[in-house]
Design a protein around this motif. Sequence first.
Motif, PDB file in Angstrom:
ATOM      1  N   MET A   1       0.845  -1.185   0.000  1.00 15.72           N
ATOM      2  CA  MET A   1       0.000   0.000   0.000  1.00 15.72           C
ATOM      3  C   MET A   1       0.881   1.236   0.000  1.00 15.72           C
ATOM      4  O   MET A   1       1.880   1.294   0.703  1.00 15.72           O
ATOM      5  CB  MET A   1      -0.928   0.015   1.218  1.00 15.72           C
ATOM      6  N   ASN A   2       0.466   2.271  -0.775  1.00 16.87           N
ATOM      7  CA  ASN A   2       1.255   3.497  -0.919  1.00 16.87           C
ATOM      8  C   ASN A   2       0.551   4.657  -0.226  1.00 16.87           C
ATOM      9  O   ASN A   2      -0.691   4.785  -0.301  1.00 16.87           O
ATOM     10  CB  ASN A   2       1.452   3.829  -2.395  1.00 16.87           C
ATOM     11  N   PHE A   3       1.357   5.521   0.386  1.00 16.71           N
ATOM     12  CA  PHE A   3       0.829   6.697   1.077  1.00 16.71           C
ATOM     13  C   PHE A   3       1.640   7.919   0.652  1.00 16.71           C
ATOM     14  O   PHE A   3       2.873   7.883   0.607  1.00 16.71           O
ATOM     15  CB  PHE A   3       0.910   6.515   2.593  1.00 16.71           C
ATOM     16  N   ASN A  27       8.278   1.330   4.520  1.00 19.06           N
ATOM     17  CA  ASN A  27       9.472   1.740   3.753  1.00 19.06           C
ATOM     18  C   ASN A  27       9.435   3.221   3.414  1.00 19.06           C
ATOM     19  O   ASN A  27       8.404   3.757   2.989  1.00 19.06           O
ATOM     20  CB  ASN A  27       9.570   0.943   2.449  1.00 19.06           C
ATOM     21  N   VAL A  28      10.554   3.898   3.621  1.00 15.50           N
ATOM     22  CA  VAL A  28      10.713   5.298   3.207  1.00 15.50           C
ATOM     23  C   VAL A  28      12.024   5.412   2.430  1.00 15.50           C
ATOM     24  O   VAL A  28      12.957   4.632   2.641  1.00 15.50           O
ATOM     25  CB  VAL A  28      10.711   6.265   4.407  1.00 15.50           C
ATOM     26  N   GLU A  29      12.101   6.390   1.521  1.00 17.87           N
ATOM     27  CA  GLU A  29      13.285   6.554   0.677  1.00 17.87           C
ATOM     28  C   GLU A  29      14.145   7.754   1.084  1.00 17.87           C
ATOM     29  O   GLU A  29      15.147   8.033   0.464  1.00 17.87           O
ATOM     30  CB  GLU A  29      12.857   6.720  -0.785  1.00 17.87           C
ATOM     31  N   TYR A 134       1.076 -10.663   1.000  1.00 19.00           N
ATOM     32  CA  TYR A 134       1.890  -9.852   1.912  1.00 19.00           C
ATOM     33  C   TYR A 134       1.717  -8.353   1.673  1.00 19.00           C
ATOM     34  O   TYR A 134       2.305  -7.532   2.367  1.00 19.00           O
ATOM     35  CB  TYR A 134       3.373 -10.202   1.754  1.00 19.00           C
ATOM     36  N   GLU A 135       0.869  -7.989   0.692  1.00 20.77           N
ATOM     37  CA  GLU A 135       0.713  -6.571   0.357  1.00 20.77           C
ATOM     38  C   GLU A 135       0.223  -5.758   1.532  1.00 20.77           C
ATOM     39  O   GLU A 135       0.633  -4.615   1.745  1.00 20.77           O
ATOM     40  CB  GLU A 135      -0.228  -6.437  -0.833  1.00 20.77           C
ATOM     41  N   LYS A 136      -0.707  -6.386   2.343  1.00 21.45           N
ATOM     42  CA  LYS A 136      -1.268  -5.635   3.471  1.00 21.45           C
ATOM     43  C   LYS A 136      -0.253  -5.391   4.572  1.00 21.45           C
ATOM     44  O   LYS A 136      -0.431  -4.517   5.418  1.00 21.45           O
ATOM     45  CB  LYS A 136      -2.484  -6.398   4.035  1.00 21.45           C
ATOM     46  N   ASN A 137       0.854  -6.181   4.592  1.00 25.32           N
ATOM     47  CA  ASN A 137       1.878  -6.019   5.636  1.00 25.32           C
ATOM     48  C   ASN A 137       2.959  -4.997   5.264  1.00 25.32           C
ATOM     49  O   ASN A 137       3.782  -4.644   6.103  1.00 25.32           O
ATOM     50  CB  ASN A 137       2.584  -7.350   5.886  1.00 25.32           C
ATOM     51  N   ILE A 138       2.956  -4.544   4.017  1.00 20.41           N
ATOM     52  CA  ILE A 138       4.053  -3.678   3.548  1.00 20.41           C
ATOM     53  C   ILE A 138       3.491  -2.344   3.097  1.00 20.41           C
ATOM     54  O   ILE A 138       2.649  -2.274   2.184  1.00 20.41           O
ATOM     55  CB  ILE A 138       4.828  -4.349   2.404  1.00 20.41           C
TER      56      ILE A 138
END
Length: 753
Positions: A1-3, A27-29, A134-138
């Motif tokens: 999921m993207n925010f 995850n952050v860049e 695993y999409e919901k965990n990341i």
Amino acid sequence: MNFATLDELKGHVVSDLELTVPICFINVESLNMWITVKSWLTDICQKSLRLSDFCAENDLTPNINRMINELRKTRVRTLLIPLSEYLRINNDKTNDILSRIINLGFNNEQIAIFIPLYRMKNVLSEFIKRDIRYEKNILFLETTEDDDYSLIILPSDLNNVDLTGYNITGIKRYYSYWEENPDKPIVLRVSDILFYKDIISADKVTVLITAFDVLKYHCNINAISESMGTNLHWSELLNRMNSDRTLGGVFARIFNIPGYNAKYLFEKWGGCTEFEKWAIWLWSKLESADGYLRMALDTQGCDTYRDNIRDNIIELICKIDFKHNQYDGFYRERKEYLKCLSIETLTQSFWDEINKKKPTQRLHYLTDYTSKERCEILRTIESEGLTEKIMCLLETADPVLRAYIEPYVFKSEKFTEYFGQYKRQKITNTVNTEFIDKVSEYASKGLWWELSSRNKLFDDAYGKGNGTLIFWIDALGVEYLSLIVYLLREHHHGVYYKIEIGYANIPTITELNNDFLQGRNPIKFRELDELKHKGEYPEYIVQEFTLIEKALRQAVEKLSEYEKVIITADHGASRLAVIAQAHAHKAKEGAAVKRHGRYCEDSSNNYEGEIAGCVDKDKYHVFAGYDRFSIQGNITGEIHGGATLEEVLVPVIELSKRPFDAAVTITVVTPEIRLRAGQKAVVKFQIDRDFDKLYAEVQSKRYDCARDIDCWYFEPDVDRKIDNYKAKILHEGRLLGSIQYKIQKGITSTLDI
């Protein structure tokens, strides 16, 4: 999921806690955003697990199994950091570790484990593709990507390396740094560097295993390979780097020079450490321009320092055809490097190649730098003769030998011709019968009596002796004058000289020729005489020239203490008197034969009227030719005691750093001479000082100058092959200056008829 924003992410996480998703990767860049997210998660979690706590020692990697067991036991909101920094340098374990964490099996318990990750977007995206569940965990927080992040890993024993970034030693401290407030870039030093050598990452992780790796990264060197040096070489070079960013910079600082200078560097070679020699070799590989050195460095088999550039410099010349259009340049450059390297012995491989060549061809490859080469040149002359071609080759191969052979122009043409022939026969180690006849002829005439005695000439030069030093060279005959003049002009600029020739007392032994030194305190140079008595041909001739150079240098150095130095000798010596197959005469009963038969002592008898060429002088009976009195034994080098010209004539040489007279101006009156048939050439010149007698020297021949009403003149010989001439004008052995003139031969126009 993207925010898109942090607030959106926070809102989702708060609501998701109620949906009991137990594992959450975020995850952050951007490093700044990672720190912000980490800080916020720290606030909302009751517990934090730090990777540094799972490292048993400072330089041991974390125990991942123990970490996962701790995660499995947790029953409260827990923060795990910094997992991305473990995965980044252990990327072959990424999928396994992510899977083990996601599948911890909390069975929908209301537990949340938060794991912020930095710069793992691509890795996580690929992980989701393999299992969409695993999409919901990341979660991905979309931020700008850092473009200045880097991680450099290098051995901790390279602790002197100054690399840009935050320097950390040990993996445990590295994780502790990330658990606080990290910055970038980062330099990580570890003891077990080989553990990291196989890391393959697209995320700007650089592993530097060896000192060479560090240098290559530090200096961006692509022109050299690690095999060109040992690890000790590269480590030492790295130790010397400091702030230098180029190899040229550190080499310049090591040798204290502004830039690469091959001759200077090879001059230092003999006193260099092994590391410094390697550094010279490597710098030369990087910087040397086209030429002989470049060829020696690029020769097959010279890819490492161990292949020895010194030997290549010695040997490569033999592989180059002397007819090559650049050969002269290669030859001269190599000769300079032989001198810089102070090479005394050439390699056997060089001599093996030389011996394959024809005798005269060898002279194209030999130099005057080592004694063995100079002896080989003399042996070649002995076997092949002193031809014009060989004389021409000597100009490059051994200019000192050529200078010795060149005629010295005496006031008497007889002496010029005599010593010209004597020196050629001495060098070729032969005596021809015509010359022996000439020696006998001159012996019967006592030709030396035409000159002044050495004692008179010396007294005139010495005067009152104020500020004058006597430099006495035992056995210095006049045969060396052309060499001495050459050395003075080539190596002792600013030294003025006057040369006179006189005869010694006979027999020519030191005991009878030191009378002019009574009451005076000379410097005595006896090495030349000692060498002549025991020398072997051709080695002793090479050593003679070395001693002449040494003695002259010492004499010139004394001009720093004295206004004038006078070089003179007790007597000369003769090589030809040793090797000539001359007649041996039996001395009369009661006579004492001396100097291997060059004279005898006999107070009761005369010999002059009975033996041609024998001179009676009181109790001494001396041979002025090459005959001798019978005596057992022989010598190998040279002899004196007799009265041949080479034994009896000695120089008186005055040296000064001031002109002996005021400078003169010489003006040629006849710069161009049109010569008609049957006419002699007449060269006229004016000089602004008054002299009683002058000489002109042209092409090794001396001419008396006569005085006209307002000028001087001489009548030189004309060479049909030459138009332009140079004449030296001399007074009492001192060069005053020179003039140039041109002779046009034959009828040049109808007006000449």
